[in-house]
Scaffold this motif. Structure first.
Motif, mmCIF file in Angstrom:
data_model
loop_
_atom_site.group_PDB
_atom_site.id
_atom_site.type_symbol
_atom_site.label_atom_id
_atom_site.label_comp_id
_atom_site.label_asym_id
_atom_site.label_seq_id
_atom_site.Cartn_x
_atom_site.Cartn_y
_atom_site.Cartn_z
ATOM 1 N N ARG A 18 24.894 -8.631 44.385
ATOM 2 C CA ARG A 18 23.473 -8.600 44.731
ATOM 3 C C ARG A 18 22.768 -7.434 44.045
ATOM 4 N NH1 ARG A 18 24.534 -9.976 51.139
ATOM 5 N NH2 ARG A 18 24.348 -12.253 50.954
ATOM 6 N N ALA A 19 23.426 -6.288 43.969
ATOM 7 C CA ALA A 19 22.844 -5.147 43.260
ATOM 8 C C ALA A 19 22.667 -5.463 41.780
ATOM 9 C CB ALA A 19 23.735 -3.910 43.446
ATOM 10 N N ALA A 20 23.583 -6.257 41.223
ATOM 11 C CA ALA A 20 23.494 -6.634 39.813
ATOM 12 C C ALA A 20 22.289 -7.541 39.564
ATOM 13 C CB ALA A 20 24.779 -7.321 39.371
ATOM 14 N N PRO A 132 28.316 2.269 37.035
ATOM 15 C CA PRO A 132 29.419 3.224 36.897
ATOM 16 C C PRO A 132 30.753 2.598 37.307
ATOM 17 C CG PRO A 132 28.081 3.736 38.831
ATOM 18 C CD PRO A 132 27.358 2.669 38.085
ATOM 19 N N GLY A 133 31.779 2.889 36.525
ATOM 20 C CA GLY A 133 33.109 2.375 36.841
ATOM 21 C C GLY A 133 33.361 1.033 36.207
ATOM 22 N N THR A 134 34.584 0.815 35.766
ATOM 23 C CA THR A 134 34.936 -0.430 35.060
ATOM 24 C C THR A 134 34.747 -1.652 35.942
ATOM 25 O OG1 THR A 134 36.536 0.742 33.668
ATOM 26 C CG2 THR A 134 36.794 -1.650 33.873
ATOM 27 N N ARG A 135 35.211 -1.574 37.184
ATOM 28 C CA ARG A 135 35.137 -2.741 38.081
ATOM 29 C C ARG A 135 33.702 -3.188 38.280
ATOM 30 N NH1 ARG A 135 33.546 -2.670 43.151
ATOM 31 N NH2 ARG A 135 34.149 -4.287 44.646
ATOM 32 N N ASP A 136 32.832 -2.264 38.670
ATOM 33 C CA ASP A 136 31.450 -2.645 38.948
ATOM 34 C C ASP A 136 30.730 -3.094 37.680
ATOM 35 O OD1 ASP A 136 31.969 -2.033 41.535
ATOM 36 O OD2 ASP A 136 30.553 -0.365 41.697
#
Length: 298
Positions: A18-20, A132-136
């Motif tokens: 949802r943030a994406a 930030p971060g690979t997963r996100d």
């Protein structure tokens, strides 16, 4: 890439998804997102076993570059053994090097899905949009690929039976279905007719049900009886004492507005940007980010 291993299901990444979607609307704008109203069509990325591997891969890559409207972006695609489905070298361009897993030499129908994700990395890189971060960041890439019209390929690459499984991307099948349903509701599109995988169709159906629930949360007038009753109780408590937020599982929250009326904030069901309106009965609100008009009963 899940290749024969267990496939994760459900909605473990839903808040990041949802943030994406919100980030896409903020970075691209409503007008730009509207230019992606047409999805990549199956005929445009079709790949038969009789096609030349490298020429066919370049053709599909060019079609995806065209779909994303990437100027001066030339994709050089190769194949090698690796753990992941694919990898892209992000540099200044204009040439980008994409490596696909050797598995795709014999699973050519899914080359379009792998390229859709990797070329979206290029698109987001040029937008300077990342998490930030690979997963996100990978969740952002999957979400953007799907919301902008090429991610149905990633969902269609999901196949699972008692003996084997395959899934591309970081989202679960149901999360891919959810984002695809969000897109379908905005553009009045029916991507289900393009699926060749019955498991993909089922995941899309589940995702659509979840997306519909976003449109049925109070204070929206489409909320069900139980939700409306709970909302009325939480509103009454907020009016009696202007502190103490509602339980965390509800999407809305009440805040005092100085000496004026109580206000309620809730996420837009389209882009998930939070909207804040006065608590005064029937209200029509318009999301300033995605321009969705919402009928509310506050």
């Amino acid at each position: 890439m899940a290749n024969g291993g267990p496939v994760e299901h459900g909605y473990p990444h839903l808040e990041t998804v949802r943030a994406a979607v919100t980030a896409l609307y903020k970075r691209l704008s409503y007008d730009t997102i509207q230019t992606f109203s047409a999805s990549v069509l199956p005929a445009d990325v079709a790949f038969s076993d009789t096609d030349d591997l490298h020429l066919g891969t370049q053709r599909v890559a060019r079609e995806l570059v065209r779909h994303y409207r990437l100027p001066d972006a030339r994709m050089i695609v190769g194949f090698r053994e690796m753990t992941h489905a694919a990898n892209v070298e992000l540099a200044a361009g204009p040439e980008y090097f994409v490596e696909l897993n050797d598995r795709f030499r014999t699973h050519r129908r899914d080359i379009g899905a792998a390229l859709a994700h990797e070329i979206m990395h290029v698109y987001l890189h040029r937008l300077d949009l990342s998490f930030p971060g690979t997963r996100d960041n990978e969740i952002l890439t999957d979400t953007a690929t799907t919301y902008l019209g090429a991610g149905w390929l990633l969902l269609d690459a999901y196949r699972e039976d008692a003996a084997s499984s395959q899934k591309l991307g970081y989202l679960t099948p149901e999360e891919f279905g959810y984002v695809l349903a969000k897109r379908a509701l905005v553009f009045h599109e029916d991507p289900s007719v393009w699926f060749t995988s019955p498991q993909a169709y089922e995941a899309y159906t589940q995702g659509m049900a979840r997306a519909r629930r976003d449109e049925q949360q109070p204070p929206l007038t489409a909320a069900g009886w139980a939700g409306r009753r709970r909302y009325a109780r939480d509103r009454r408590h907020a009016q009696d004492r202007a502190d103490g937020p509602p339980p965390p599982e509800v999407p809305y929250s009440f805040t005092p507005d100085g000496h004026g009326p109580l206000r309620v904030s809730f996420p837009c069901p389209t882009c998930h940007q939070r909207i804040r309106v006065p608590v005064k009965g029937r209200v029509r609100a318009r999301c300033g980010l995605c321009r969705t008009v919402l009928e509310c009963d506050t």
